[in-house]
Write an enzyme that holds these catalytic residues in place. Structure first.
Site, PDB file in Angstrom:
ATOM      1  N   TYR A 155       0.826  -1.206   0.000  1.00 24.00           N
ATOM      2  CA  TYR A 155       0.000   0.000   0.000  1.00 24.00           C
ATOM      3  C   TYR A 155       0.859   1.254   0.000  1.00 24.00           C
ATOM      4  O   TYR A 155       2.074   1.182   0.210  1.00 24.00           O
ATOM      5  CB  TYR A 155      -0.968  -0.006   1.190  1.00 24.00           C
ATOM      6  CG  TYR A 155      -0.333   0.298   2.526  1.00 24.00           C
ATOM      7  CD1 TYR A 155       0.474  -0.630   3.172  1.00 24.00           C
ATOM      8  CD2 TYR A 155      -0.531   1.533   3.145  1.00 24.00           C
ATOM      9  CE1 TYR A 155       1.061  -0.348   4.400  1.00 24.00           C
ATOM     10  CE2 TYR A 155       0.048   1.827   4.375  1.00 24.00           C
ATOM     11  CZ  TYR A 155       0.844   0.881   5.001  1.00 24.00           C
ATOM     12  OH  TYR A 155       1.422   1.167   6.209  1.00 24.00           O
ATOM     13  N   LYS A 209       6.493  -1.979   2.036  1.00 20.64           N
ATOM     14  CA  LYS A 209       5.284  -1.404   2.646  1.00 20.64           C
ATOM     15  C   LYS A 209       4.108  -2.359   2.435  1.00 20.64           C
ATOM     16  O   LYS A 209       3.263  -2.145   1.561  1.00 20.64           O
ATOM     17  CB  LYS A 209       5.011  -0.008   2.064  1.00 20.64           C
ATOM     18  CG  LYS A 209       4.101   0.844   2.945  1.00 20.64           C
ATOM     19  CD  LYS A 209       4.160   2.284   2.522  1.00 20.64           C
ATOM     20  CE  LYS A 209       3.083   3.143   3.180  1.00 20.64           C
ATOM     21  NZ  LYS A 209       3.203   3.281   4.629  1.00 20.64           N
ATOM     22  N   LEU A 231      11.024   1.295   7.393  1.00 18.60           N
ATOM     23  CA  LEU A 231      10.428   1.723   6.131  1.00 18.60           C
ATOM     24  C   LEU A 231      11.105   3.032   5.709  1.00 18.60           C
ATOM     25  O   LEU A 231      11.304   3.930   6.531  1.00 18.60           O
ATOM     26  CB  LEU A 231       8.921   1.952   6.300  1.00 18.60           C
ATOM     27  CG  LEU A 231       8.236   2.309   4.993  1.00 18.60           C
ATOM     28  CD1 LEU A 231       8.037   1.065   4.130  1.00 18.60           C
ATOM     29  CD2 LEU A 231       6.900   2.982   5.226  1.00 18.60           C
TER      30      LEU A 231
HETATM   31  N1  PLP Z   1       7.450   3.740   9.109  1.00 14.58           N
HETATM   32  C1  PLP Z   1       6.311   3.019   9.120  1.00 14.58           C
HETATM   33  C2  PLP Z   1       6.299   1.685   9.823  1.00 14.58           C
HETATM   34  C3  PLP Z   1       5.152   3.502   8.493  1.00 14.58           C
HETATM   35  O1  PLP Z   1       4.034   2.774   8.493  1.00 14.58           O
HETATM   36  C4  PLP Z   1       5.186   4.778   7.880  1.00 14.58           C
HETATM   37  C5  PLP Z   1       4.018   5.329   7.210  1.00 14.58           C
HETATM   38  O2  PLP Z   1       2.957   4.782   7.218  1.00 14.58           O
HETATM   39  C6  PLP Z   1       6.383   5.489   7.902  1.00 14.58           C
HETATM   40  C7  PLP Z   1       7.506   4.943   8.509  1.00 14.58           C
HETATM   41  C8  PLP Z   1       6.489   6.848   7.269  1.00 14.58           C
HETATM   42  O3  PLP Z   1       6.447   6.770   5.882  1.00 14.58           O
HETATM   43  P1  PLP Z   1       5.949   8.001   4.999  1.00 14.58           P
HETATM   44  O4  PLP Z   1       6.773   9.166   5.399  1.00 14.58           O
HETATM   45  O5  PLP Z   1       6.196   7.559   3.609  1.00 14.58           O
HETATM   46  O6  PLP Z   1       4.501   8.178   5.321  1.00 14.58           O
END
Ligand code: PLP
Length: 285
Positions: free
Chosen positions: A33, A149, A207
């Site tokens: 996602y 993700k 992530l």
């Molecule tokens: N880390 C995790 C586990 C996340 O689920 C998310 C976002 O949902 C992020 C980091 C931050 O990612 P982003 O800046 O792309 O929203």
């Protein structure tokens, strides 16, 4: 106001938007996602979100269901139909619907594509950021590929709820070596006592947040010093500032970790400035 969702080629009223019980996203969390911020009805950092989506699909060997360009059209249409000014758009792609068997289905099974959008309350988010949030630490008990993700988020769900149960807002995962990896749905940062910004290096244990990447650009452009390395919970307790970054929160100051007050207990100047400046560095579609 009516809400609409995109499901496999159709824009449907929200209540009619349904997925089959044998969808592999539902059965195995076999899906990926993206969540993208929407501002003034426009997608923020679409290009980087699609790059990460492509990587998630490649790593999980799920077929790209349509071109990024076509997906962009879908996301914009969902934003427009739901009349989102400020909010988020969500895109999920699963491996599709097939008889329940962990092995991949045949090539005739098409991925399932769903997109939804919802407004966020800007005043509430700003009020939260003005106060800062409390977080707790929890053991990082996730699998070894959280750089992908995927929709398999049960440890994140349990961590977040543990935080809420303890009167905090979010949870920071800590690995077996005592290093903070990231938050339950955001990346974790501190400003060390010497003023250096620290966030964990992006390997398979976090992530690669899009907001994190943009904040790194902003930090470098402003001449601040940043170290991409792991930091311990003890370092975080003693930090000048702490904050977390995600598409829904942008830069959210953290003022308490496990009951320890960070800095003077108020959002710090670095976090406040990065939050204010963020959209100068993000791409608006
Ligand atoms: N880390 C995790 C586990 C996340 O689920 C998310 C976002 O949902 C992020 C980091 C931050 O990612 P982003 O800046 O792309 O929203």
């Amino acid at each position: 106001m009516s809400r609409y969702a995109y499901v496999n080629g159709r824009y449907l009223p929200f209540r009619d938007a349904k997925i089959h019980i044998e969808d592999r996203g539902y059965q195995f969390a076999d899906g990926v996602y993206e969540v993208c911020e929407v501002r003034a009805g426009r997608l923020i950092d679409e290009r980087r979100h699609f790059e990460r989506l492509k990587r998630s699909l490649t790593e999980t060997r799920i077929r790209m269901p349509m071109s990024p360009r076509a997906l962009g059209v879908v996301l914009r249409e969902v934003v427009a139909r739901n009349r989102i000014g400020y909010g988020v758009v969500y895109l999920q792609i699963s491996r599709g619907v097939a008889r329940r068997d962990p092995a991949f289905p045949g090539p005739e099974v098409a991925p399932t594509v769903v997109a939804t959008a919802r407004p966020l309350n800007m005043m509430r988010n700003e009020a939260l950021a003005a106060r800062g949030i409390a977080v707790i630490s929890v053991p990082d008990n996730r699998w070894g590929r959280v750089d992908i993700k995927t929709v398999g988020l049960l440890p994140n769900v349990l961590a977040r709820q543990a935080a809420i149960d303890q009167g905090a807002r979010d949870a920071w995962f800590v690995d077996k070596d005592g290093i903070v990896t990231e938050a339950a749905s955001a990346n974790a940062w501190i400003v060390a006592p010497d003023g250096i910004l620290v966030t964990r290096h992006a390997d398979r244990a976090i992530l690669r947040g899009i907001t994190r990447a943009v904040v790194l650009d902003a930090v470098k452009a402003q001449g601040l010093t940043v170290a991409e390395r792991g930091f311990t919970l003890q370092e975080a307790y003693g930090a000048r500032e702490a904050f977390e970054t995600s598409a829904t929160q942008i830069v959210m100051p953290v003022v308490r970790i496990d009951g320890h007050t960070i800095g003077d207990g108020k959002p710090g100047p670095v976090a406040i400035a990065l939050r204010r400046e963020f959209h100068r560095y993000a791409e608006t579609g």
